[in-house]
Scaffold this active site. Structure first.
Site, PDB file in Angstrom:
ATOM      1  CB  ALA A  66     -42.292 -42.828 -58.398  1.00 39.37           C
ATOM      2  N   GLY A 110     -45.042 -41.263 -54.237  1.00 38.74           N
ATOM      3  CA  GLY A 110     -45.285 -40.174 -55.180  1.00 38.74           C
ATOM      4  C   GLY A 110     -46.776 -39.909 -55.387  1.00 38.74           C
ATOM      5  CD  GLU A 113     -43.340 -37.543 -52.580  1.00 35.12           C
ATOM      6  OE1 GLU A 113     -43.243 -38.395 -53.486  1.00 35.12           O
ATOM      7  OE2 GLU A 113     -42.364 -37.049 -52.014  1.00 35.12           O
TER       8      GLU A 113
HETATM    9  N1  CO8 Z   1     -44.582 -49.066 -59.077  1.00 36.86           N
HETATM   10  C1  CO8 Z   1     -44.713 -50.040 -59.993  1.00 36.86           C
HETATM   11  N2  CO8 Z   1     -45.648 -51.000 -59.932  1.00 36.86           N
HETATM   12  C2  CO8 Z   1     -46.490 -50.965 -58.882  1.00 36.86           C
HETATM   13  C3  CO8 Z   1     -46.423 -49.970 -57.888  1.00 36.86           C
HETATM   14  C4  CO8 Z   1     -45.402 -48.972 -58.012  1.00 36.86           C
HETATM   15  N3  CO8 Z   1     -45.264 -47.962 -57.150  1.00 36.86           N
HETATM   16  N4  CO8 Z   1     -47.378 -50.206 -56.973  1.00 36.86           N
HETATM   17  C5  CO8 Z   1     -48.045 -51.297 -57.390  1.00 36.86           C
HETATM   18  N5  CO8 Z   1     -47.521 -51.772 -58.539  1.00 36.86           N
HETATM   19  C6  CO8 Z   1     -47.939 -52.937 -59.317  1.00 36.86           C
HETATM   20  C7  CO8 Z   1     -47.531 -54.232 -58.624  1.00 36.86           C
HETATM   21  O1  CO8 Z   1     -46.193 -54.541 -58.880  1.00 36.86           O
HETATM   22  C8  CO8 Z   1     -48.500 -55.189 -59.242  1.00 36.86           C
HETATM   23  O2  CO8 Z   1     -48.038 -55.537 -60.527  1.00 36.86           O
HETATM   24  P1  CO8 Z   1     -48.141 -57.095 -61.040  1.00 36.86           P
HETATM   25  O3  CO8 Z   1     -49.614 -57.403 -61.051  1.00 36.86           O
HETATM   26  O4  CO8 Z   1     -47.536 -57.043 -62.398  1.00 36.86           O
HETATM   27  O5  CO8 Z   1     -47.399 -57.912 -60.029  1.00 36.86           O
HETATM   28  C9  CO8 Z   1     -49.769 -54.365 -59.419  1.00 36.86           C
HETATM   29  O6  CO8 Z   1     -49.349 -53.002 -59.360  1.00 36.86           O
HETATM   30  C10 CO8 Z   1     -50.767 -54.602 -58.317  1.00 36.86           C
HETATM   31  O7  CO8 Z   1     -50.115 -54.439 -57.078  1.00 36.86           O
HETATM   32  P2  CO8 Z   1     -50.163 -55.513 -55.899  1.00 36.86           P
HETATM   33  O8  CO8 Z   1     -50.336 -56.878 -56.437  1.00 36.86           O
HETATM   34  O9  CO8 Z   1     -48.976 -55.265 -55.023  1.00 36.86           O
HETATM   35  O10 CO8 Z   1     -51.520 -55.058 -55.173  1.00 36.86           O
HETATM   36  P3  CO8 Z   1     -51.888 -55.215 -53.632  1.00 36.86           P
HETATM   37  O11 CO8 Z   1     -53.326 -54.834 -53.537  1.00 36.86           O
HETATM   38  O12 CO8 Z   1     -51.473 -56.538 -53.104  1.00 36.86           O
HETATM   39  O13 CO8 Z   1     -50.992 -54.121 -52.889  1.00 36.86           O
HETATM   40  C11 CO8 Z   1     -50.016 -51.919 -52.582  1.00 36.86           C
HETATM   41  C12 CO8 Z   1     -51.198 -52.749 -53.142  1.00 36.86           C
HETATM   42  C13 CO8 Z   1     -50.006 -52.012 -51.049  1.00 36.86           C
HETATM   43  C14 CO8 Z   1     -50.263 -50.486 -53.005  1.00 36.86           C
HETATM   44  C15 CO8 Z   1     -48.681 -52.475 -53.143  1.00 36.86           C
HETATM   45  O14 CO8 Z   1     -48.797 -52.581 -54.546  1.00 36.86           O
HETATM   46  C16 CO8 Z   1     -47.506 -51.590 -52.832  1.00 36.86           C
HETATM   47  O15 CO8 Z   1     -46.996 -51.611 -51.730  1.00 36.86           O
HETATM   48  N6  CO8 Z   1     -47.035 -50.822 -53.849  1.00 36.86           N
HETATM   49  C17 CO8 Z   1     -45.849 -49.988 -53.732  1.00 36.86           C
HETATM   50  C18 CO8 Z   1     -46.153 -48.753 -52.921  1.00 36.86           C
HETATM   51  C19 CO8 Z   1     -44.902 -47.936 -52.774  1.00 36.86           C
HETATM   52  O16 CO8 Z   1     -43.900 -48.361 -52.215  1.00 36.86           O
HETATM   53  N7  CO8 Z   1     -44.947 -46.693 -53.265  1.00 36.86           N
HETATM   54  C20 CO8 Z   1     -43.815 -45.779 -53.181  1.00 36.86           C
HETATM   55  C21 CO8 Z   1     -42.964 -45.889 -54.409  1.00 36.86           C
HETATM   56  S1  CO8 Z   1     -41.493 -44.918 -54.270  1.00 36.86           S
HETATM   57  C22 CO8 Z   1     -42.016 -43.361 -54.667  1.00 36.86           C
HETATM   58  O17 CO8 Z   1     -43.144 -43.134 -54.976  1.00 36.86           O
HETATM   59  C23 CO8 Z   1     -40.983 -42.273 -54.614  1.00 36.86           C
HETATM   60  C24 CO8 Z   1     -41.555 -40.996 -55.152  1.00 36.86           C
HETATM   61  C25 CO8 Z   1     -40.444 -40.134 -55.602  1.00 36.86           C
HETATM   62  C26 CO8 Z   1     -40.945 -39.183 -56.685  1.00 36.86           C
HETATM   63  C27 CO8 Z   1     -39.797 -38.513 -57.298  1.00 36.86           C
HETATM   64  C28 CO8 Z   1     -40.202 -37.692 -58.469  1.00 36.86           C
HETATM   65  C29 CO8 Z   1     -39.372 -36.494 -58.591  1.00 36.86           C
END
Ligand code: CO8
Length: 259
Positions: A66, A110, A113
């Site tokens: 998400a 998410g 999920e």
């Molecule tokens: N949300 C928003 N932006 C994101 C997300 C995310 N989940 N994941 C990545 N991005 C963005 C980064 O901020 C980055 O943006 P920018 O270039 O502007 O800085 C861009 O995508 C590229 O990401 P990275 O530079 O971090 O890329 P890497 O290759 O270094 O890393 C990862 C990739 C490991 C995937 C890393 O981006 C990461 O850890 N992302 C977050 C993963 C995470 O924590 N996901 C869980 C989110 S919480 C959730 O999903 C709860 C679900 C609940 C659902 C409820 C609905 C009812």
């Protein structure tokens, strides 16, 4: 409807393909994307010609979760009063035709999920699954604590949810989270192949099979067995059952009319 965050196309006039398309954010799932996804799923479900749907992302990310930038500002009142977000995250559960997740790259939070809400997952060898919400001071909110243990058992689900570590494709296949793992460059072909096989079967029978398997996750064994028995009996009322068995007996290929 025009879409900005997904791409939609049809293959062989019978498989609907939805590609999540927010590459700069690794397909982070926000409200607009989930609205568009719901609309596209419903449109394919309603289209008589479509027999199966594939949901996929980019090579780097199925979906990295998400959208954290949106959730970061949420209060309890926003989340609770806004019912975050049953409105568009639950649509996929109402789809009666099969939905295959074709996952490459990250399927986190998410994103994991969402993949688990699909009927089965075909993974590329670079796929990574995880529920890293714990690192953000929260927990999975779209079924991760419920579907993951059903898929991989309590111990591994606890490990994933409590440490936030990622599982690679090989481990995910071993644990039963995904049905097949293929080389990255074969992912779309493999998913399309499965979808074409399914699309050639009777839509009624396919929907019944999906409904019956889903029942296994939502009730007791005896309820599930009774549900299956009733569906099995009722399929004898379909023209497709007659066609399927007649084709077998007469050594010819069945042609289903979805009746
Ligand atoms: N949300 C928003 N932006 C994101 C997300 C995310 N989940 N994941 C990545 N991005 C963005 C980064 O901020 C980055 O943006 P920018 O270039 O502007 O800085 C861009 O995508 C590229 O990401 P990275 O530079 O971090 O890329 P890497 O290759 O270094 O890393 C990862 C990739 C490991 C995937 C890393 O981006 C990461 O850890 N992302 C977050 C993963 C995470 O924590 N996901 C869980 C989110 S919480 C959730 O999903 C709860 C679900 C609940 C659902 C409820 C609905 C009812």
């Amino acid at each position: 409807m025009t879409y900005e965050m997904i791409e939609v196309r049809v293959e062989a006039e019978k498989v609907g393909i939805i590609t999540l398309n927010r590459p700069k954010q690794l397909n982070a799932l926000n409200d607009q994307l989930m609205d568009e996804l719901g609309a596209a799923l419903k449109a394919f479900d309603a289209d008589e010609k479509i027999g199966c749907i594939i949901l996929t992302g980019s090579e780097k990310a199925f979906a990295a979760g998400a959208d954290i930038t949106v959730m970061a500002k949420f209060t309890f009142a926003d989340a609770y009063k806004g019912d975050f977000i049953t409105r568009n995250w639950e649509t996929i559960r109402t789809i009666r035709k099969p939905v295959i997740a074709a996952v490459s790259g990250f399927a986190l939070g998410g994103g994991c999920e969402l993949a688990m809400m699909c009927d089965f997952i075909i993974a590329a060898d670079n796929a990574k699954f995880g529920q890293p919400e714990i690192k953000l001071g929260t927990i999975p909110g779209a079924g991760g604590t419920q579907r993951l243990p059903r898929a991989v058992g309590k111990s591994k689900a606890m490990d994933m949810a409590l440490t936030g570590r990622m599982m690679n494709a090989e481990e995910a296949e071993r644990a039963g989270l995904v049905s097949r793992v293929v080389a990255l460059d074969k992912l779309q072909e493999e998913a399309l192949g499965a979808a074409l096989v399914i699309s050639d079967y009777s839509q009624i029978t396919v929907m019944a099979a999906k409904e019956a398997v889903n029942r296994a996750f939502e009730g007791t064994l005896s309820d599930g067995l009774m549900f299956e028995r009733r569906l099995f009996h009722s399929l004898f009322a379909t023209a497709d059952q007659k066609e399927g068995m007649d084709a077998f007996v007469n050594k010819r290929k069945a042609v289903f009319t979805h009746q």
